[in-house]
Enzyme design. Structure first.
Site, short mmCIF file in Angstrom:
data_model
loop_
_atom_site.label_atom_id
_atom_site.label_comp_id
_atom_site.label_asym_id
_atom_site.label_seq_id
_atom_site.Cartn_x
_atom_site.Cartn_y
_atom_site.Cartn_z
N LYS A 139 -17.28 9.62 7.94
CA LYS A 139 -17.51 9.57 6.50
C LYS A 139 -18.47 10.72 6.12
O LYS A 139 -18.04 11.86 6.09
CB LYS A 139 -17.93 8.16 6.10
CG LYS A 139 -16.72 7.22 6.23
CD LYS A 139 -16.96 5.75 6.05
CE LYS A 139 -15.64 5.00 6.26
NZ LYS A 139 -15.77 3.55 6.37
N HIS A 195 -21.79 3.46 5.64
CA HIS A 195 -21.79 4.12 4.32
C HIS A 195 -23.14 4.67 3.95
O HIS A 195 -23.40 4.97 2.78
CB HIS A 195 -21.27 3.16 3.24
CG HIS A 195 -19.82 2.90 3.40
ND1 HIS A 195 -18.85 3.76 2.92
CD2 HIS A 195 -19.15 1.92 4.05
CE1 HIS A 195 -17.66 3.30 3.24
NE2 HIS A 195 -17.81 2.19 3.94
N SER A 225 -22.85 -13.87 10.38
CA SER A 225 -22.17 -12.72 9.81
C SER A 225 -22.23 -12.78 8.28
O SER A 225 -21.85 -13.79 7.68
CB SER A 225 -20.70 -12.74 10.30
OG SER A 225 -19.95 -11.70 9.73
N ARG A 240 0.84 -1.21 0.00
CA ARG A 240 0.00 0.00 0.00
C ARG A 240 0.87 1.26 0.00
O ARG A 240 1.63 1.49 0.93
CB ARG A 240 -0.91 0.01 1.22
CG ARG A 240 -1.97 -1.06 1.16
CD ARG A 240 -2.67 -1.24 2.49
NE ARG A 240 -3.42 -2.48 2.49
CZ ARG A 240 -4.74 -2.57 2.32
NH1 ARG A 240 -5.46 -1.48 2.19
NH2 ARG A 240 -5.34 -3.73 2.29
N THR A 297 -9.09 7.00 26.02
CA THR A 297 -9.41 8.41 26.19
C THR A 297 -10.58 8.81 25.28
O THR A 297 -10.63 8.40 24.12
CB THR A 297 -8.17 9.26 25.87
OG1 THR A 297 -7.13 8.89 26.77
CG2 THR A 297 -8.45 10.75 26.02
C1 LIG Z 1 -15.00 2.60 7.33
C2 LIG Z 1 -15.88 1.50 7.86
C3 LIG Z 1 -15.97 1.25 9.23
C4 LIG Z 1 -15.08 1.92 10.21
O1 LIG Z 1 -15.44 3.25 10.43
P1 LIG Z 1 -14.31 4.30 10.86
O2 LIG Z 1 -15.07 5.38 11.51
O3 LIG Z 1 -13.60 4.69 9.60
O4 LIG Z 1 -13.41 3.58 11.79
C5 LIG Z 1 -16.90 0.34 9.68
N1 LIG Z 1 -17.69 -0.34 8.82
C6 LIG Z 1 -17.59 -0.16 7.49
C7 LIG Z 1 -18.48 -0.93 6.60
C8 LIG Z 1 -16.68 0.76 6.97
O5 LIG Z 1 -16.55 0.91 5.65
#
Ligand SMILES: *Cc1c(COP(=O)(O)O)cnc(C)c1O
Length: 407
Positions: free
Chosen positions: A247, A216, A136, A21, A277
């Site tokens: 996001k 998402h 799952s 990466r 924390t």
């Molecule tokens: C990005 C992601 C997470 C984690 O969320 P963060 O706030 O970035 O740690 C959890 N589940 C899915 C499906 C994600 O794409």
């Protein structure tokens, strides 16, 4: 042992497989996002980001920035402790109330990220419910997988979005053992959406809890940004709704929402909540402002969907293959790791376009792709540049096109 020698050899193997990466070093420009500056070995260049999960540009929204500035100036930099030891501030409490309301639940609990929320909440529930079995979805995110693994509970993986398989697996379990059906609403690599109502129906028949990752979807779908479950009127059918503040909400942090008893249980038993924390108050305040804004504003969601439709239509006009799905994620299918990386490199170097290649192991071999995430802050000229550049590179790489529908 030669420790560094071992690390280097492993990294070389990763590079040989094409799975190493490389990070692009970016400086996002406030007020001008999706524009950013990319620092690279030869210097710097101005670029447009086309693969951000800041789906609505909330990371530069004036309300969010004002709330963060105010909280920073009023209370200082950090929370100063775990939630239990002096780290629970007014900003945390207000944000949890806002999130519970967003999902129509009695309570919500904040974590330092969405990853930690899945890991800690699923891990705690599955470990502490006696004899719990977790069902799952095969497409679940690493954070859920790790949480389930950490719980040491029995895990059954059901075929992705496959109701028949889910039902068969539930039917084979003892009627009285606790069960958690864990899945996502929008899957981030394919952009497909789970049949939430049908999954809840099946889970109910077998007395299973439902745990939905709406990472998402929160901020993006539903009249108040509560996600796909809100859009479909299903929030009350889910035992736990999990989301991120990093996001569409543009800041950072994660959370679960559920009944008062469940949330208090996780708060009381989850190591990943207790022994770390708390988020800085300014982060909580900024996220709270983003959630509040998107509860009462449909504008960003409407513009987002319009921009996504626009980019899809433009790709179709050139016959560039992308997965047809009902979400805002546009996976452009390259199907070759070397070409995928090549297109991404050329886009950056020649066109000032940042589109990260998605290769194995994130997606199966042969399905390598470029994942476009249009946002309301991408203008028509930027769409033109992206589509034109992709068209040129598609020809250069001699990649197959779809038949273009007659107009
Ligand atoms: C990005 C992601 C997470 C984690 O969320 P963060 O706030 O970035 O740690 C959890 N589940 C899915 C499906 C994600 O794409």
């Amino acid at each position: 042992m030669d420790y560094d020698g071992f690390f280097s050899a492993e990294l070389e193997a990763l590079k040989d497989e094409g799975n190493y990466r490389w990070f692009a070093e970016l400086e996002r420009k406030r007020g001008a996002f999706p524009r950013a500056v990319n620092r690279h070995e030869g210097g710097t260049r101005d670029i447009t980001v086309w693969c951000s999960n800041d789906y609505l540009g909330m990371g530069q929204h004036p309300d969010v920035l004002a709330a963060m500035h105010d909280a920073l100036d009023a209370t200082g930099a950090g929370a100063g402790g775990t939630r239990n030891i002096s780290g629970t501030t007014h900003a945390h409490v207000a944000l949890e109330a806002e999130l519970a309301d967003l999902h129509g639940k009695e309570a919500a609990l904040l974590f330092t990220s969405g990853y930690v929320s899945n890991w800690a909440a699923l891990g705690t529930l599955a470990a502490r419910l006696p004899g719990c079995v977790v069902l799952s979805d095969a497409g679940n995110h690493a954070s859920m997988i790790e949480g389930i693994r950490h719980s040491r509970a029995q895990k059954l993986i059901w075929k992705h979005n496959d109701l028949v398989d889910l039902e068969a697996k539930l039917a084979a379990l003892p009627a009285d053992c606790p069960k958690i059906v864990a899945f996502e609403s929008v899957y981030s690599m394919e952009g497909d959406i789970a049949p939430i109502e049908a999954i809840c129906d099946i889970a109910d028949r077998f007395g299973a809890m439902t745990y939905l990752d709406e990472v998402h979807a929160v901020g993006l779908y539903g009249p108040r940004g509560g996600g796909i479950a809100e859009r479909e009127g299903l929030m009350d059918r889910l035992t736990v709704i999990e989301g991120t503040l990093g996001k569409a909400f543009g800041v950072m942090g994660g959370y679960i929402a559920g009944s008062a008893a469940l949330v208090d249980f996780v708060r009381s038993f989850a190591s990943g909540f207790i022994f770390t924390t708390a988020l800085p108050p300014a982060v909580a305040a900024g996220a709270c402002a983003a959630v509040r804004h998107l509860k009462q504003s449909e504008r960003e969601r409407a513009q987002h969907q319009a921009r996504v439709a626009d980019v899809r239509a433009r790709l179709d006009a050139l016959g560039i293959p992308h997965l047809d799905n009902d979400s805002h994620i546009i996976p452009v299918m390259v199907g070759d790791p070397v070409k995928c990386r090549f297109i991404s490199d050329r886009l950056m170097a020649d066109h000032g376009i940042y589109l990260q290649p998605i290769n194995y192991p994130t997606v199966p071999k042969g399905t390598e792709r470029l994942r476009i995430t249009p946002s309301p802050v991408h203008g028509p000229a930027e769409v033109d540049r992206l589509v034109d550049a992709l068209g040129d590179l598609w020809a250069q790489c001699q990649l197959a096109r779809r038949p273009v529908a007659a107009q």
